[in-house]
Scaffold this motif. Structure first.
Motif, mmCIF file in Angstrom:
data_model
loop_
_atom_site.group_PDB
_atom_site.id
_atom_site.type_symbol
_atom_site.label_atom_id
_atom_site.label_comp_id
_atom_site.label_asym_id
_atom_site.label_seq_id
_atom_site.Cartn_x
_atom_site.Cartn_y
_atom_site.Cartn_z
ATOM 1 N N LEU A 153 0.832 -1.202 0.000
ATOM 2 C CA LEU A 153 0.000 0.000 0.000
ATOM 3 C C LEU A 153 0.871 1.258 0.000
ATOM 4 O O LEU A 153 0.582 2.225 -0.705
ATOM 5 N N PHE A 154 1.936 1.252 0.788
ATOM 6 C CA PHE A 154 2.842 2.405 0.812
ATOM 7 C C PHE A 154 3.498 2.602 -0.557
ATOM 8 O O PHE A 154 3.682 3.743 -1.006
ATOM 9 N N GLU A 155 3.864 1.514 -1.200
ATOM 10 C CA GLU A 155 4.476 1.626 -2.521
ATOM 11 C C GLU A 155 3.506 2.271 -3.515
ATOM 12 O O GLU A 155 3.890 3.123 -4.318
ATOM 13 N N ARG A 156 2.252 1.881 -3.440
ATOM 14 C CA ARG A 156 1.259 2.472 -4.329
ATOM 15 C C ARG A 156 1.064 3.944 -4.009
ATOM 16 O O ARG A 156 0.928 4.781 -4.910
ATOM 17 N N HIS A 157 1.031 4.279 -2.724
ATOM 18 C CA HIS A 157 0.859 5.671 -2.304
ATOM 19 C C HIS A 157 1.948 6.560 -2.895
ATOM 20 O O HIS A 157 1.679 7.679 -3.352
ATOM 21 N N ASP A 158 3.188 6.077 -2.910
ATOM 22 C CA ASP A 158 4.322 6.898 -3.334
ATOM 23 C C ASP A 158 4.631 6.783 -4.824
ATOM 24 O O ASP A 158 5.546 7.457 -5.311
ATOM 25 N N HIS A 159 3.901 5.953 -5.536
ATOM 26 C CA HIS A 159 4.177 5.768 -6.956
ATOM 27 C C HIS A 159 3.826 7.047 -7.720
ATOM 28 O O HIS A 159 2.782 7.654 -7.485
ATOM 29 N N PRO A 160 4.686 7.474 -8.647
ATOM 30 C CA PRO A 160 4.431 8.739 -9.357
ATOM 31 C C PRO A 160 3.163 8.737 -10.198
ATOM 32 O O PRO A 160 2.626 9.809 -10.518
ATOM 33 N N ASP A 161 2.663 7.567 -10.585
ATOM 34 C CA ASP A 161 1.452 7.509 -11.406
ATOM 35 C C ASP A 161 0.162 7.566 -10.585
ATOM 36 O O ASP A 161 -0.935 7.606 -11.157
ATOM 37 N N THR A 162 0.271 7.552 -9.262
ATOM 38 C CA THR A 162 -0.917 7.608 -8.417
ATOM 39 C C THR A 162 -1.559 8.987 -8.511
ATOM 40 O O THR A 162 -0.879 10.006 -8.336
ATOM 41 N N THR A 163 -2.863 9.037 -8.752
ATOM 42 C CA THR A 163 -3.554 10.318 -8.907
ATOM 43 C C THR A 163 -3.696 11.021 -7.564
ATOM 44 O O THR A 163 -3.676 10.370 -6.502
#
Length: 688
Positions: free
Chosen positions: A616-626
């Motif tokens: 979940l943290f990886e998704r939060h910090d991913h540059p493609d996350t809106t």
């Protein structure tokens, strides 16, 4: 406002441990540092405790609770305020009742003696939760106010029933189990609670406007949970169509003024919370109009201009001659006090506004104020939230011309950008169970239903397995009263669902009573006066949201009080900046995550899955996350940190021992009272 607690044994010959009642009072000393009381009825297996915040009748001995009737038949403990109590007391006195205090609480005892519970409840105006034991019926009644401003929890043990104003009051009793339920954990991580439930197995919260009747029979309890009041939006076609717009505006103005006037009654000064919204500005304007002295106004400011409302609040304070105190907060302060805040909220929070209000209640206490009026309830009654506009647009404007619908849609997109991911879902969510009951999936629940698919991967294996196939929307839908939804306008239905879920489970808990009373501060939400609510539900939907203007009828009712800038301003959701708003806030959140969400901490608590949390943290910090998704994930991370803190505070800690140490530190002692009845009272009055 105060804190209450009590024990009702399954058998009347089971003695009550008065020291345990003392401990239950001590662990909620923050709710009532001005006086403490414990009473039991010997031979009845029942005892109550009370921690008092003195606001009406400041005499420590005369107003001390719990109350016992002269004939030893009734035992009563009350948390909250009853308004119009002077007129009721005068009427009861004329009918032969004799009062022993000047407290508003005592009218409950005398009304019940004369009329019984069913005839008493409609006469009670205010914010309250109380317990009343009737010896002649061998029955305990637990009651909560109409909107759920004041809390009331209960749980069954092997020996009997335990109740209290906070979960920690119940957990001070060694017989109350302290264990997360799998479903309760699920809802902590997705934000929205099932009405009547808590995070903990076997621990219930009494629903707003309900009576829990517990009758003892042969060593067992017969338990009945029933409503005594509901919001009561009229069915379409049954609303009074003869009133003009001007008449609705006038009725709202008069009802709100009366609600403010009765809440100005206190034996201590009454202040106001003041943001830059219509709600709190209206309350301050009316309070200033009826007060003989300048009103103290308390304002929260943030270091992010997008969320800061202090300029408008300052303009309103100047216009009314209020004495304004502004408290400005940064990300370090908001996350630095999260654990303290959760000790009081006893549930997770998605936005650090709860921390901001916790810190503000401390400032109110330091300013030597015990009472403030607040603006909660205005959006619920008059259609102020973005979710309501969306539901009105999608489900309540079927006859709107195509050009007007396009204009509405553009308005919604522009106005809702800042709240997407928190107050509005980024994409529409459909829940079959809610649609079957409500007719559509209310927009207010959609952001949190959108979080639900994320939850299973975050749960420890045993909780994940227990929740396999679990449908949170269906669990919420099952608690809604269909008879209050059928035949109503879409806006009525949307507001009703919010009142039963978000208002009670969020705004009035971690945004209200729990963080206010953390520093012995009573909040009085004038908009949640049930007399005003009766006027509000008669206002047609098209006058609550008129064209592009939300809360239209309230704006018109308060137009003479409001600065022009505020009168014309759109609704802005008062909330703290999310963690990703800047680097300092993100760092402050990460520091808490490093402490509470490390693989070691996760393994020790046994609630979460370390790999799921890391993903979940990886998704939060991913540059493609809106941005909207990042707001949503900020909320989930806050919940993850929160459940770990809750485990530390309420499960891993020895709360019965902690409560006993608190009582010892306060120097509380039990003494036999020098009076005819064989009851006990707490004499030690020091709050330490």
């Amino acid at each position: 406002m105060c804190g209450i607690g009590g024990i009702f044994q399954r058998r009347s010959d089971q003695p009550i441990d008065e020291q345990l009642l003392v401990n239950m009072a001590a662990i909620q000393v923050h709710r009532g540092p001005d006086g403490f009381g414990v009473r039991s009825l010997p031979g009845q297996g029942v005892g109550f405790c009370h921690a008092r915040l003195s606001i009406i009748d400041l005499d420590a001995n005369r107003g001390r609770q719990p109350f016992v009737s002269e004939d030893q038949q009734l035992l009563m403990a009350h948390n909250g305020e009853f308004y119009d109590f002077q007129a009721i007391r005068a009427s009861l006195t004329a009918q032969g009742s004799r009062f022993t205090s000047k407290s508003d609480s005592e009218i409950l005892l005398r009304l019940y003696q004369q009329r019984g519970l069913d005839a008493t409840l409609p006469l009670l105006r205010g914010e309250f939760a109380f317990a009343l034991f009737d010896r002649s019926l061998d029955t305990l009644f637990l009651v909560r106010d109409r909107f759920g401003v004041k809390p009331q929890y209960w749980a069954l043990t092997k020996e009997g029933l335990v109740f209290g104003s906070e979960l920690k009051v119940l957990f001070a009793h060694p017989g109350v189990e302290r264990r997360f339920s799998s479903e309760g954990l699920f809802h902590q991580l997705m934000q929205t609670m099932v009405p009547g439930t808590t995070a903990f197995a076997g621990v219930h919260q009494l629903k707003p406007g309900h009576v829990l009747t517990v009758r003892r029979q042969g060593g067992e309890f017969l338990i009945d949970d029933r409503p005594y009041w509901d919001v009561g939006f009229p069915r379409q076609g049954e609303r009074d169509g003869g009133r003009s717009e001007a008449e609705h505006v006038s009725a709202v103005r008069e009802a709100l003024l009366e609600a403010v006037e009765v809440r100005m009654v206190a034996d201590v000064p009454v202040g106001c919370y003041l943001s830059g919204g219509i709600d709190s500005c209206s309350i301050l304007g009316l309070a200033a109009a009826v007060s003989q002295n300048p009103v103290k106004a308390f304002t929260i400011g943030f270091d992010d201009a997008r969320y800061d409302e202090t300029p408008i609040a300052a303009s309103m304070a100047e216009a009314t001659g209020a004495d304004q105190l502004v408290m400005r907060l940064s990300g370090n302060e908001l996350y630095g006090h999260l654990e303290e805040t959760i000790w009081h909220t006893e549930r997770t929070i998605y936005n650090t506004l709860a921390v901001a209000k916790f810190l503000m209640s401390r400032e109110v206490n330091r300013a030597h104020y015990k009472v403030v009026m607040t603006g909660e309830g205005s959006d619920e009654l008059f259609g102020g939230y973005p979710a309501f506009r969306r539901d009105m647009f999608l489900h309540g404007l079927d006859t709107l011309p195509a050009a007007d619908r396009q204009e509405w849609e553009q308005l919604l997109q522009e106005a809702n950008q800042l709240v997407q991911g928190a107050m509005l879902a980024e994409e529409q969510v459909s829940d079959p169970a809610l649609e079957a009951v409500v007719g559509f999936t209310p927009s207010c629940l959609q952001p949190w239903l959108a979080c639900a698919p994320l939850v299973p991967d975050l749960l420890a294996p045993q909780h994940r397995q227990a929740c396999e196939g679990y449908q949170p929307g269906a669990a919420i839908a099952a608690t809604l009263d269909r008879s209050q939804l059928e035949g109503r306008h879409a806006l009525d239905r949307a507001q009703y669902v919010w009142i039963k879920t978000m208002l009670e489970g969020q705004i009035l808990t971690w945004g209200g009573d729990r963080v206010d009373m953390a520093h012995a501060m009573e909040a009085r939400p004038a908009f949640l006066d049930h007399h005003l609510a009766a006027v509000a539900v008669q206002v047609p939907p098209e006058l609550r949201i008129k064209g592009k203007t939300e809360k239209y009828v309230l704006r018109e009712a308060m137009r003479g009080l409001l600065p022009e800038q505020l009168y014309r301003r759109e609704k802005f959701a008062f909330m703290a900046p999310p963690a990703h708003a800047d680097a300092d806030k993100r760092a402050a959140m990460q520091a808490l995550a490093d402490q509470h969400l490390s693989p070691e901490a996760i393994t020790a608590a046994g609630l979460l899955d370390a790999e799921g949390v890391a993903a979940l943290f990886e998704r939060h910090d991913h540059p493609d996350t809106t941005p909207a998704t990042r707001v949503q994930l900020d909320a989930v991370i806050n919940h993850l940190i929160g459940v770990q803190i809750m485990h530390k505070l309420f499960v891993a800690a020895d709360l019965p021992a902690q409560a006993r140490r608190q009582a010892d530190a306060l120097g509380w002692r039990l003494h036999q009272e020098e009076q005819a009845e064989p009851a006990y009272a707490l004499i030690g009055m020091s709050a330490g």
